[in-house]
Design an enzyme around this catalytic site. Sequence first.
Site, PDB file in Angstrom:
ATOM      1  N   GLY A 176       0.824  -1.221   0.000  1.00 57.11           N
ATOM      2  CA  GLY A 176       0.000   0.000   0.000  1.00 57.11           C
ATOM      3  C   GLY A 176       0.844   1.250   0.000  1.00 57.11           C
ATOM      4  N   GLY A 201       2.608   3.492   1.532  1.00 46.21           N
ATOM      5  CA  GLY A 201       3.200   3.621   2.855  1.00 46.21           C
ATOM      6  C   GLY A 201       3.719   5.015   3.133  1.00 46.21           C
ATOM      7  N   ARG A 258      -1.809   0.035  -9.595  1.00 45.23           N
ATOM      8  CA  ARG A 258      -0.689  -0.871  -9.928  1.00 45.23           C
ATOM      9  C   ARG A 258      -1.187  -2.289 -10.199  1.00 45.23           C
ATOM     10  NH1 ARG A 258       3.454   1.702  -6.588  1.00 45.23           N
ATOM     11  NH2 ARG A 258       2.683   3.809  -6.317  1.00 45.23           N
ATOM     12  N   ASP A 301       4.144  -4.442  -7.530  1.00 50.21           N
ATOM     13  CA  ASP A 301       3.558  -3.229  -6.941  1.00 50.21           C
ATOM     14  C   ASP A 301       4.159  -1.968  -7.561  1.00 50.21           C
ATOM     15  OD1 ASP A 301       5.731  -4.499  -5.341  1.00 50.21           O
ATOM     16  OD2 ASP A 301       5.760  -2.560  -4.339  1.00 50.21           O
ATOM     17  N   ASP A 309       7.532   4.524  -9.986  1.00 54.26           N
ATOM     18  CA  ASP A 309       8.343   4.307  -8.783  1.00 54.26           C
ATOM     19  C   ASP A 309       9.836   4.291  -9.105  1.00 54.26           C
ATOM     20  OD1 ASP A 309       6.259   4.418  -7.086  1.00 54.26           O
ATOM     21  OD2 ASP A 309       6.464   2.402  -6.283  1.00 54.26           O
TER      22      ASP A 309
HETATM   23  P1  AMP Z   1       9.176   0.499  -2.907  1.00 53.50           P
HETATM   24  O1  AMP Z   1      10.230  -0.538  -2.735  1.00 53.50           O
HETATM   25  O2  AMP Z   1       9.661   1.910  -2.766  1.00 53.50           O
HETATM   26  O3  AMP Z   1       8.386   0.301  -4.156  1.00 53.50           O
HETATM   27  O4  AMP Z   1       8.175   0.325  -1.674  1.00 53.50           O
HETATM   28  C1  AMP Z   1       7.582  -0.894  -1.324  1.00 53.50           C
HETATM   29  C2  AMP Z   1       6.570  -0.653  -0.230  1.00 53.50           C
HETATM   30  O5  AMP Z   1       7.216  -0.087   0.899  1.00 53.50           O
HETATM   31  C3  AMP Z   1       5.462   0.309  -0.587  1.00 53.50           C
HETATM   32  O6  AMP Z   1       4.305  -0.104   0.072  1.00 53.50           O
HETATM   33  C4  AMP Z   1       5.960   1.618  -0.036  1.00 53.50           C
HETATM   34  O7  AMP Z   1       4.921   2.525   0.248  1.00 53.50           O
HETATM   35  C5  AMP Z   1       6.620   1.152   1.238  1.00 53.50           C
HETATM   36  N1  AMP Z   1       7.671   2.072   1.694  1.00 53.50           N
HETATM   37  C6  AMP Z   1       8.894   2.270   1.152  1.00 53.50           C
HETATM   38  N2  AMP Z   1       9.589   3.178   1.862  1.00 53.50           N
HETATM   39  C7  AMP Z   1       8.777   3.579   2.863  1.00 53.50           C
HETATM   40  C8  AMP Z   1       8.906   4.506   3.935  1.00 53.50           C
HETATM   41  N3  AMP Z   1      10.024   5.193   4.144  1.00 53.50           N
HETATM   42  N4  AMP Z   1       7.851   4.648   4.768  1.00 53.50           N
HETATM   43  C9  AMP Z   1       6.718   3.944   4.600  1.00 53.50           C
HETATM   44  N5  AMP Z   1       6.535   3.056   3.623  1.00 53.50           N
HETATM   45  C10 AMP Z   1       7.546   2.862   2.768  1.00 53.50           C
HETATM   46 MG    MG Z   2       6.877   1.102  -4.914  1.00 54.43          MG
END
Ligand code: AMP
Ligand code: MG
Length: 525
Positions: free
Chosen positions: A124, A126, A219, A288, A298
């Site tokens: 989700g 995040g 996504r 995702d 992303d």
């Molecule tokens: P990503 O690898 O950036 O595509 O992120 C994968 C998941 O981790 C997604 O649900 C992001 O929203 C969550 N996420 C990545 N970094 C953070 C962060 N610093 N705080 C909260 N959620 C995060």
């Molecule tokens: Mg992501």
Amino acid sequence: MRLAAFCHNGAPLLSARLGPATTAMNSPEHPSHFRYTLSELPLTNRFASLPPAFHTRLSATPLPAPYLVCASEAAADLIGLDPEAFDSARFVDVFSGNAELPGSMPLSGVYSGHQFGVWAGQLGDGRAILLGEVPSPQSPTGSMELQLKGAGKTPYSRMADGRAVLRSSIREFLCSEAIAALGIPGTRALCVIGSDQPVIRETVETAAVVTRMSPNFVRFGSFEHWFWNERHDELKILADYVIAHSYPHLADHPQPYHALLREVTQRSAELVAQWQTVGFMHGVLNTDNMSILGETLDYGPFGFMEAFNPHHICNHSDHQGRYAYQMQPRIVEWNCYALGQAMLPLMGDVDTVKDALTVYQPTFEKKIGTLWRTKLGLETEQADDDALVRELLTVMATGRVDFPVFFRRLSNLKCDDPSADAPLRDLFINRDAFDAWLVKYRLRLRLENSVDEARKIAMNRVNPKFVLRNHLAQAAIEKAQQKDFSEVKRLHQILQRPFDEQPEHEAYADLPPDWAASISVSCSS
Ligand code: AMP
Ligand code: MG
């Protein structure tokens, strides 16, 4: 697995009103004629009308003492926002998440996904908050959603802090706008707002918020979420929403879900073909991070190919090389299969899903073949073109030849004058192999009576002189970390015109310096 046949009534789930009729005033021919001030931006939020299970309404966490790092006029132009707004305190407040625009309905969405090939369960937004959508006549859906990334914790943050660091926000901003200038579909970036608030990663860094824009941030993992939770009603609601919002031409299709999967697969195959031929590596091709629109989505540990190596891994967290350059086409196809699996309950049988997915390989091969030919300045299609490209890539890989520099220099080739080949041959250590390839290339050019000058112009339109090399981003980031944003701005401007010569910026097209080899880009952002 056989599931009950779906029943599609063809009616759009949600109203498709796009706000004021700005089309005539802000058409691509008259991009600058229509201007909203910030407070006039007409925000609506169609995603908010989905049932509550799809999202959580919330506000951004305030960011202390925010300041503007950089903003994109081209992105602002897409939503008719007057770039004069960039200089206002209100702009900084709105896009740091400290103030809300009228009509804004901030929310974070839920999705799940496969990460590095493994089912990861619920993820989700995040750290992303969707503000709503604004009219954008140049967007294929007529609108653009605005999303703050790094705007604080959400119910989907899991153990993380909801923030993004300045370093990764600048990288996302620069690459989003560079990819757009290269003519490749991708989410856009309106601005980066920084703050001195400390954020802990491997070291202590500072926080930033990047405002992203896309017609739709749904996504592959959004579909997977409902499938793997066996919530088939929500799965159908999501598919109908995506069709009504972003694929309205499929609304009356006799098999809308099959058509949707087929078109998403097609777009994804074309996207990865564009990445391969420009040397872009996404770095984290988890489901995702796959856009339902077939856009680059992303920007994390991405990279542009420099010394050519098909096994190159741009993400230091990717120990197996799952997302290495040469893996990308297979991985994107794998991701399409994951989407197909998730859409199975909508289609009723596996064969229908498989049928939609069969479009991937031929679409990819056709697109990449065309793109390679264009890069080589070839106008006709010949039976051994594939072999010519494969042989070139093998020779380039052996000599670790710089990808952008090579294709740019190749445009200077004189068909009938090998004595002018020196700048090109100098790039290779394995010159005999390259000379052998050049003989074949010249024969191929002569076969279609290629004209040197015309070919050069055509090649320079598709082979960028300027790409976002890691060391360029790094230099801009290091200055920005000292509160000097001039290099971010300069680099952004240069990358707006990647195909232009820009002789005053020659150094930005050079081979990377030795220290660039030590730059490490990982998932930490
Ligand atoms: P990503 O690898 O950036 O595509 O992120 C994968 C998941 O981790 C997604 O649900 C992001 O929203 C969550 N996420 C990545 N970094 C953070 C962060 N610093 N705080 C909260 N959620 C995060
Ligand atoms: Mg992501």
